[in-house]
Scaffold this motif. Sequence first.
Motif, PDB file in Angstrom:
ATOM      1  N   LEU A  93       0.845  -1.194   0.000  1.00  0.00           N
ATOM      2  CA  LEU A  93       0.000   0.000   0.000  1.00  0.00           C
ATOM      3  C   LEU A  93       0.879   1.241   0.000  1.00  0.00           C
ATOM      4  O   LEU A  93       1.979   1.221   0.537  1.00  0.00           O
ATOM      5  N   THR A  94       0.378   2.313  -0.569  1.00  0.00           N
ATOM      6  CA  THR A  94       1.117   3.569  -0.537  1.00  0.00           C
ATOM      7  C   THR A  94       1.017   4.164   0.871  1.00  0.00           C
ATOM      8  O   THR A  94       0.106   3.839   1.633  1.00  0.00           O
ATOM      9  N   ASP A  95       1.938   5.053   1.225  1.00  0.00           N
ATOM     10  CA  ASP A  95       1.998   5.630   2.566  1.00  0.00           C
ATOM     11  C   ASP A  95       0.757   6.419   2.953  1.00  0.00           C
ATOM     12  O   ASP A  95       0.457   6.576   4.128  1.00  0.00           O
ATOM     13  N   ASP A  96       0.026   6.932   1.974  1.00  0.00           N
ATOM     14  CA  ASP A  96      -1.131   7.769   2.260  1.00  0.00           C
ATOM     15  C   ASP A  96      -2.388   6.969   2.584  1.00  0.00           C
ATOM     16  O   ASP A  96      -3.401   7.536   2.955  1.00  0.00           O
ATOM     17  N   ILE A 154      -4.114  -5.472   7.607  1.00  0.00           N
ATOM     18  CA  ILE A 154      -2.963  -4.648   7.242  1.00  0.00           C
ATOM     19  C   ILE A 154      -1.798  -5.099   8.118  1.00  0.00           C
ATOM     20  O   ILE A 154      -1.941  -5.214   9.334  1.00  0.00           O
ATOM     21  N   SER A 155      -0.666  -5.364   7.490  1.00  0.00           N
ATOM     22  CA  SER A 155       0.522  -5.719   8.258  1.00  0.00           C
ATOM     23  C   SER A 155       1.723  -4.982   7.680  1.00  0.00           C
ATOM     24  O   SER A 155       1.681  -4.483   6.561  1.00  0.00           O
ATOM     25  N   ARG A 156       2.766  -4.914   8.455  1.00  0.00           N
ATOM     26  CA  ARG A 156       3.976  -4.206   8.045  1.00  0.00           C
ATOM     27  C   ARG A 156       4.997  -5.250   7.596  1.00  0.00           C
ATOM     28  O   ARG A 156       5.284  -6.190   8.319  1.00  0.00           O
ATOM     29  N   ASN A 157       5.534  -5.062   6.392  1.00  0.00           N
ATOM     30  CA  ASN A 157       6.500  -5.997   5.828  1.00  0.00           C
ATOM     31  C   ASN A 157       7.668  -5.193   5.270  1.00  0.00           C
ATOM     32  O   ASN A 157       7.498  -4.455   4.312  1.00  0.00           O
ATOM     33  N   ASN A 158       8.847  -5.324   5.890  1.00  0.00           N
ATOM     34  CA  ASN A 158      10.027  -4.547   5.471  1.00  0.00           C
ATOM     35  C   ASN A 158       9.730  -3.049   5.423  1.00  0.00           C
ATOM     36  O   ASN A 158      10.009  -2.381   4.434  1.00  0.00           O
ATOM     37  N   SER A 159       9.120  -2.527   6.459  1.00  0.00           N
ATOM     38  CA  SER A 159       8.758  -1.117   6.623  1.00  0.00           C
ATOM     39  C   SER A 159       7.750  -0.607   5.591  1.00  0.00           C
ATOM     40  O   SER A 159       7.624   0.580   5.360  1.00  0.00           O
ATOM     41  N   VAL A 160       7.009  -1.506   4.963  1.00  0.00           N
ATOM     42  CA  VAL A 160       5.942  -1.131   4.027  1.00  0.00           C
ATOM     43  C   VAL A 160       4.638  -1.748   4.511  1.00  0.00           C
ATOM     44  O   VAL A 160       4.594  -2.937   4.840  1.00  0.00           O
ATOM     45  N   ASP A 161       3.581  -0.933   4.577  1.00  0.00           N
ATOM     46  CA  ASP A 161       2.271  -1.475   4.925  1.00  0.00           C
ATOM     47  C   ASP A 161       1.754  -2.287   3.758  1.00  0.00           C
ATOM     48  O   ASP A 161       1.820  -1.856   2.602  1.00  0.00           O
ATOM     49  N   CYS A 162       1.250  -3.483   4.062  1.00  0.00           N
ATOM     50  CA  CYS A 162       0.725  -4.374   3.030  1.00  0.00           C
ATOM     51  C   CYS A 162      -0.667  -4.840   3.412  1.00  0.00           C
ATOM     52  O   CYS A 162      -0.967  -5.029   4.592  1.00  0.00           O
ATOM     53  N   LEU A 163      -1.489  -5.026   2.417  1.00  0.00           N
ATOM     54  CA  LEU A 163      -2.801  -5.622   2.600  1.00  0.00           C
ATOM     55  C   LEU A 163      -2.610  -7.126   2.434  1.00  0.00           C
ATOM     56  O   LEU A 163      -2.269  -7.588   1.343  1.00  0.00           O
ATOM     57  N   GLN A 164      -2.755  -7.871   3.528  1.00  0.00           N
ATOM     58  CA  GLN A 164      -2.594  -9.326   3.520  1.00  0.00           C
ATOM     59  C   GLN A 164      -3.974  -9.955   3.392  1.00  0.00           C
ATOM     60  O   GLN A 164      -4.852  -9.686   4.206  1.00  0.00           O
TER      61      GLN A 164
END
Length: 123
Positions: A14-17, A60-70
Amino acid sequence: WGQEDDHVMISQPLTDDIRGGQIDVSFGEKNITAMYHSQTIFTFEDLENCIVPSEATWEISRNNSVDCLQMNLPKKEIGKWWDTIGNEVVNASELQQEALLQQMQAMQLGNMNDTNDTNSNDK
């Protein structure tokens, strides 16, 4: 993405925004759509095989400092192996387009400042 005999897992950056509380994900037997403030973030159309929408989950989880939709998608046909997920249709929302534009402008401003710093050192 990955899979086991009974489910498929998809991790979509996901983008930071984008904030998790304002995301809505809908599952159909052969499709997935994620929306942010009523704007489509992405869609998977025509999944390779059917899923069980009522049992599909997301977080939503954090993966390598990027938020991801799991997303965890239970397979309708347990044991059937998928070769691909399906057709992903990325629909860059106005929000994402604006964030990209801001990033590009910031990079250009940074390059201009670097050029000015170099020129001032030449004097």
